[in-house]
Write an enzyme that holds these catalytic residues in place. Structure first.
Site, PDB file in Angstrom:
ATOM      1  N   LYS A  81       0.903  -1.096  -0.014  1.00 50.03           N
ATOM      2  CA  LYS A  81       0.245   0.061   0.065  1.00 50.03           C
ATOM      3  C   LYS A  81       0.775   1.242  -0.024  1.00 50.03           C
ATOM      4  O   LYS A  81       1.903   1.273   0.552  1.00 50.03           O
ATOM      5  CB  LYS A  81      -1.031   0.160   1.274  1.00 50.03           C
ATOM      6  CG  LYS A  81      -2.118   0.992   1.331  1.00 50.03           C
ATOM      7  CD  LYS A  81      -2.759   0.915   2.557  1.00 50.03           C
ATOM      8  CE  LYS A  81      -3.934   2.059   2.684  1.00 50.03           C
ATOM      9  NZ  LYS A  81      -4.883   1.547   3.725  1.00 50.03           N
ATOM     10  N   SER A 159      -9.725   1.635   3.245  1.00 46.88           N
ATOM     11  CA  SER A 159      -8.868   2.379   2.290  1.00 46.88           C
ATOM     12  C   SER A 159      -7.868   1.846   1.441  1.00 46.88           C
ATOM     13  O   SER A 159      -7.439   2.240   0.540  1.00 46.88           O
ATOM     14  CB  SER A 159      -8.033   3.654   3.048  1.00 46.88           C
ATOM     15  OG  SER A 159      -7.239   3.023   3.922  1.00 46.88           O
ATOM     16  N   SER A 183      -9.696  -0.777   7.404  1.00 47.11           N
ATOM     17  CA  SER A 183      -8.969  -0.633   5.935  1.00 47.11           C
ATOM     18  C   SER A 183      -8.662  -1.965   5.551  1.00 47.11           C
ATOM     19  O   SER A 183      -8.392  -2.002   4.226  1.00 47.11           O
ATOM     20  CB  SER A 183      -8.108   0.618   6.219  1.00 47.11           C
ATOM     21  OG  SER A 183      -8.624   1.862   6.121  1.00 47.11           O
TER      22      SER A 183
END
Length: 451
Positions: A81, A159, A183
């Site tokens: 990420k 997210s 997330s």
């Protein structure tokens, strides 16, 4: 969303364990699939190293043929990420604000550990800007969509949106992500994969860019619980717990579930999962876990995330406000005027709430909930800011308990639906949680329809 979930698209399998030829062929098929897709407005990768990754797999193949001992994660493909430093890539956190900063010169500790364990790095994944959102919306890089919706209209969740789509489409076996309020687990549920949030301190945060210093933890999204356990073992070195007999597992379901706003179809699927588990001998009982709702209320009233996020973004907001996503910028600014006494009082109240939860869960190994109470919304429905904020808050309303109370939690796929079954364990019992998840996973995965 209609209570009949959308059917899944055909999905490519991750590189198999049988032969290195299969692994390389699987990688080539996955990359051909990625190249064939139109990612305009829904990018999942922000940076990639396809050719280097394939060369690395070829190196491991040669080492295997030579009879050399290989690291434990050799052959597994991973992504990272964009809020974790990765050597050579800009840690943009999905934002224009950081897009022009110099590339990282060293990788985050978690990235380095998994690389040293043999995992092959493929790409950096897209995310909600600065991880401040549960729906995966990104107005600059694009909003990823769940592969379980053949129309391409529904979000992947956030997210860690790009991370979940990469795993779900078979482009990688595991993805490093972060989890502030869900997330890792929300996009895993919407995309039909596994999402794991460990307890605080289990994984190093060195090189991770924070949203909330009280609640952020690094997490994993993986193709299966088995891959998650392998990665967790490589990271922590802890001995894997033996899988418990179903009759030895005791789980709670919060008595407040009927008041949690779960869509009817998702509730039906959850009840079907509970039925499947009780049939094999798992004890599941309704328990009044009042600390769950209290922990969410305390964090919201104390504006803990907003206060910490504003403190972290104070300098950038002063100089680059117009480069932020407008909704993210407004939410960050809302943390500016929170009195310190309210913030500190909330932190103390959460500590007491954690102690109360420990008493409430006594006699049980953890509790069950749907991961997300709603179906993945369509992107078009999120263009209205008020609607976005309402759905965003609702999306993490069940996952946030684990962050507020510092509990390990994992989302498991339910059949082929964009729905997750969430198992949350006792504080510090991450190994036990992962072992239980291995028992529950096949029961949820084989579910075809509510019974």
């Amino acid at each position: 969303m209609d209570t009949q979930p959308v059917p899944p698209i055909a999905r490519h399998n991750s590189p198999g364990p049988d032969t290195w030829r299969d692994r390389l062929a699987g990688f080539d098929r996955a990359m051909a699939d990625h190249a064939a897709q139109d990612w305009t407005g829904q990018a999942i990768f922000l940076n990639e190293r396809y050719e280097a990754a394939r060369a690395e797999l070829g190196y491991w193949q040669a080492m295997a043929r030579a009879g050399s001992a290989l690291p434990p994660l050799t052959g597994l493909i991973m992504t990272v990420k964009a809020c974790f430093d990765t050597d050579g890539w800009v840690s943009s956190c999905g934002s224009q604000v950081l897009q022009d900063t110099p590339p990282a010169t060293r990788s985050a500790a978690l990235v380095h550990t998994l690389r040293m364990a043999g995992a092959t790095l493929l790409a950096q994944t897209n995310m909600t800007e600065f991880a401040y959102g549960a729906l995966g919306v990104n107005t600059h890089f694009g909003t990823p969509r769940t592969p379980l919706d053949p129309t391409g209209a529904r979000i992947a969740g956030g997210s860690s949106s790009g991370a979940a789509v990469g795993v779900a489409r078979g482009y990688c076996d595991l993805a490093i992500c972060s989890d502030t309020s869900g997330s890792a687990r929300i996009p895993a549920a919407f995309c039909g994969v596994v999402g794991f949030k460990p307890g605080r301190g289990r994984y190093s945060t060195d090189g991770m860019h924070w949203l909330s210093t009280s609640f952020d933890v690094p997490g994993l999204i993986t193709t299966s619980v088995a891959v998650c356990r392998r990665a967790d073992h490589a990271i922590t070195g802890s001995v894997m717990d033996s899988l418990p007999h179903p009759a030895a597992i005791r789980l709670a379901v919060p008595a407040s579930l009927p008041d949690m706003g779960v869509d009817d179809g998702i509730r039906d699927l959850f009840n079907a999962c509970v039925t499947a588990m009780t049939r094999v001998g798992i004890t599941i009982e309704e328990v009044p876990l009042t600390s769950l709702a209290d922990s969410a209320r305390i964090a919201a009233e104390g504006r803990i995330i907003g206060t910490e996020a504003y403190a972290l973004h104070h300098d950038h907001l002063a100089t680059d406000f117009d480069r932020y996503d407008p909704v993210v910028a407004t939410r960050l600014m809302n943390g500016r005027d929170n009195p310190a006494c309210h913030y500190m009082k909330a932190l103390r109240a959460l500590s007491a709430c954690r102690d109360r939860f420990d008493r409430e869960i006594a006699g049980y190994d953890g509790f069950l909930l749907p991961t997300v109470p709603l179906w993945p919304p369509e992107v078009v429905d999120l263009r209205d800011e008020a609607t976005y904020l309402t759905l965003n808050r609702h999306a993490f309303s069940l996952t946030e308990f684990a962050n507020r109370l510092d509990l390990p939690s994992i989302s498991l796929p339910v059949g082929k639906f964009p729905v997750g079954l969430m198992l949350t364990g006792r504080r510090g019992a991450d190994n036990a949680l992962l072992a239980m998840a291995s028992v529950l996973e096949p029961l949820a995965a084989t579910l075809h329809q509510p019974v």
